[in-house]
Motif scaffolding. Structure first.
Motif, short mmCIF file in Angstrom:
data_model
loop_
_atom_site.label_atom_id
_atom_site.label_comp_id
_atom_site.label_asym_id
_atom_site.label_seq_id
_atom_site.Cartn_x
_atom_site.Cartn_y
_atom_site.Cartn_z
N SER A 140 83.35 68.64 54.54
CA SER A 140 83.11 67.33 54.99
C SER A 140 82.08 66.66 53.99
O SER A 140 81.70 67.18 53.30
CB SER A 140 82.79 67.20 56.37
N GLU A 141 82.34 65.27 54.12
CA GLU A 141 81.45 64.55 53.26
C GLU A 141 79.98 64.79 53.56
O GLU A 141 79.06 64.85 52.54
CB GLU A 141 81.80 63.02 53.48
N ARG A 142 79.68 65.08 54.89
CA ARG A 142 78.24 65.47 55.09
C ARG A 142 77.93 66.69 54.41
O ARG A 142 76.62 66.92 53.78
CB ARG A 142 78.08 65.63 56.65
N ALA A 143 78.63 67.62 54.41
CA ALA A 143 78.48 69.23 53.93
C ALA A 143 78.48 68.83 52.21
O ALA A 143 77.69 69.48 51.62
CB ALA A 143 79.63 70.07 54.00
N MET A 144 79.03 68.01 51.66
CA MET A 144 79.04 67.89 50.26
C MET A 144 77.84 67.33 49.89
O MET A 144 77.07 67.67 48.78
CB MET A 144 80.29 66.72 49.90
N VAL A 145 77.31 66.26 50.48
CA VAL A 145 75.99 65.64 50.38
C VAL A 145 74.91 66.61 50.31
O VAL A 145 73.94 66.86 49.51
CB VAL A 145 75.78 64.43 51.15
N ARG A 146 75.08 67.57 51.50
CA ARG A 146 73.92 68.47 51.61
C ARG A 146 73.84 69.61 50.69
O ARG A 146 72.79 69.76 50.02
CB ARG A 146 74.22 69.22 53.08
N ARG A 147 75.10 69.83 50.16
CA ARG A 147 75.24 70.84 49.17
C ARG A 147 74.62 70.34 47.73
O ARG A 147 73.96 71.07 47.06
CB ARG A 147 76.42 71.37 49.10
N ALA A 148 74.89 69.13 47.51
CA ALA A 148 74.44 68.50 46.50
C ALA A 148 72.78 68.56 46.34
O ALA A 148 72.20 68.84 45.42
CB ALA A 148 74.82 66.95 46.32
N ALA A 149 72.32 68.17 47.63
CA ALA A 149 70.63 68.13 47.75
C ALA A 149 70.20 69.59 47.44
O ALA A 149 69.27 69.61 47.07
CB ALA A 149 70.31 67.74 49.01
N GLU A 150 70.83 70.65 47.89
CA GLU A 150 70.56 72.17 47.72
C GLU A 150 70.53 72.68 46.28
O GLU A 150 69.68 73.06 45.79
CB GLU A 150 71.33 73.23 48.46
N GLN A 151 71.27 71.78 45.48
CA GLN A 151 71.43 72.07 44.31
C GLN A 151 70.47 70.94 43.25
O GLN A 151 70.48 70.90 41.95
CB GLN A 151 72.77 72.00 43.62
#
Length: 271
Positions: A140-151
């Protein structure tokens, strides 16, 4: 009346179309369940008709966009199609011979909780269902933004992340390519379940980043037992860049095309 006065520019407005994710009962005009919004059995048609004075038609994003593809999009979708919608929510729709399958509980196409197995990220973030590795919680879009922050890639929104990928940011592009592989896994399963003429992927990476569409098709080729030509059978949305607006309009237009002689508002005489 104020809505029409402000936006119709003198044109006759026949109806208002409303499309959203998760479970929607179009016959009742009710959003049955939308966990993200906290909605359950919300009578959207009744509320909007009272507010606008217009006839209102309600459906899910995925069914609306599948209908739009059959009406105005890829000609290959006219016989049978599966549409996989990947956005803030993840849904699917199945259409055959012009008819969309709804299901007795308005739940057809509820693929958000398909398990991704080892392709998921393990326990990075539990899904709303309490499990980990569900399709929606991974792509999902939320998951994508979260994963970007993790990186270490801090973005204010999903749109900003997409802009970065389009501009060539390697980390952003890598996230969209990972998403394409996971979506490809789900697409292969849907192709094997329904064997449609074509599967339409409504996802901006597949629609705007050639690497993502290639990765998605390659994953389908690796995993599907039925699809022998992903280049033909897996296509991006015809409406990339305007899918949400198209979905709302398609709900109303679908109702019009289904019943053109129905109780529509009278049009002004044209001389």
């Amino acid at each position: 009346p104020r809505l029409v006065d402000a936006h119709a520019e003198g044109r006759a407005v026949l109806a208002l179309g409303f499309a959203t994710g998760h479970r929607v009962d179009p016959a009742a005009g009710v959003v049955v369940d939308h966990p993200h919004l906290g909605w359950r059995d919300v009578p959207v048609r009744e509320i909007l008709e009272a507010a606008t004075g217009l006839p209102v038609h309600v459906d899910s994003h995925s069914r609306a966009l599948a209908r739009a593809e059959q009406l105005f999009g890829e000609t290959s979708t006219r016989a049978s199609t599966v549409l996989l919608f990947v956005g803030a929510v993840v849904d699917a729709a199945f259409a055959s011979s012009g008819s969309l399958h709804l299901g007795p509980r308005s739940g057809a196409g509820s693929v958000a909780h398909l398990p991704l197995g080892s392709g998921g990220s393990g326990g990075a973030e539990p899904c709303s269902c309490g499990r980990t590795g569900c399709l929606q919680s991974e792509v999902s879009e939320r998951a994508m933004v979260r994963r970007a922050a993790e990186q270490g890639l801090i973005v204010g929104s999903f749109a900003e992340l997409l802009d970065g990928a389009l501009a060539g940011d390697e980390r952003a592009l890598g996230l969209f390519r990972r998403r394409a592989l996971l979506v490809g896994r789900a697409a292969a399963l849907l192709l094997d379940m329904f064997d449609p003429e074509v599967l339409v992927v409504v996802e901006p990476g597949a629609g705007r980043l050639p690497e993502c569409l290639a990765d998605l098709r390659a994953e389908v080729a690796r995993r599907s037992w039925v699809c022998d030509d992903p280049e033909r059978a897996v296509v991006p949305s015809s409406f990339t860049g305007s899918v949400l607006a198209t979905a709302g309009g398609a709900v109303a237009l679908g109702a019009l095309y289904t019943d053109p002689l129905g109780p529509w508002p009278a049009l002004p005489a044209v001389s």
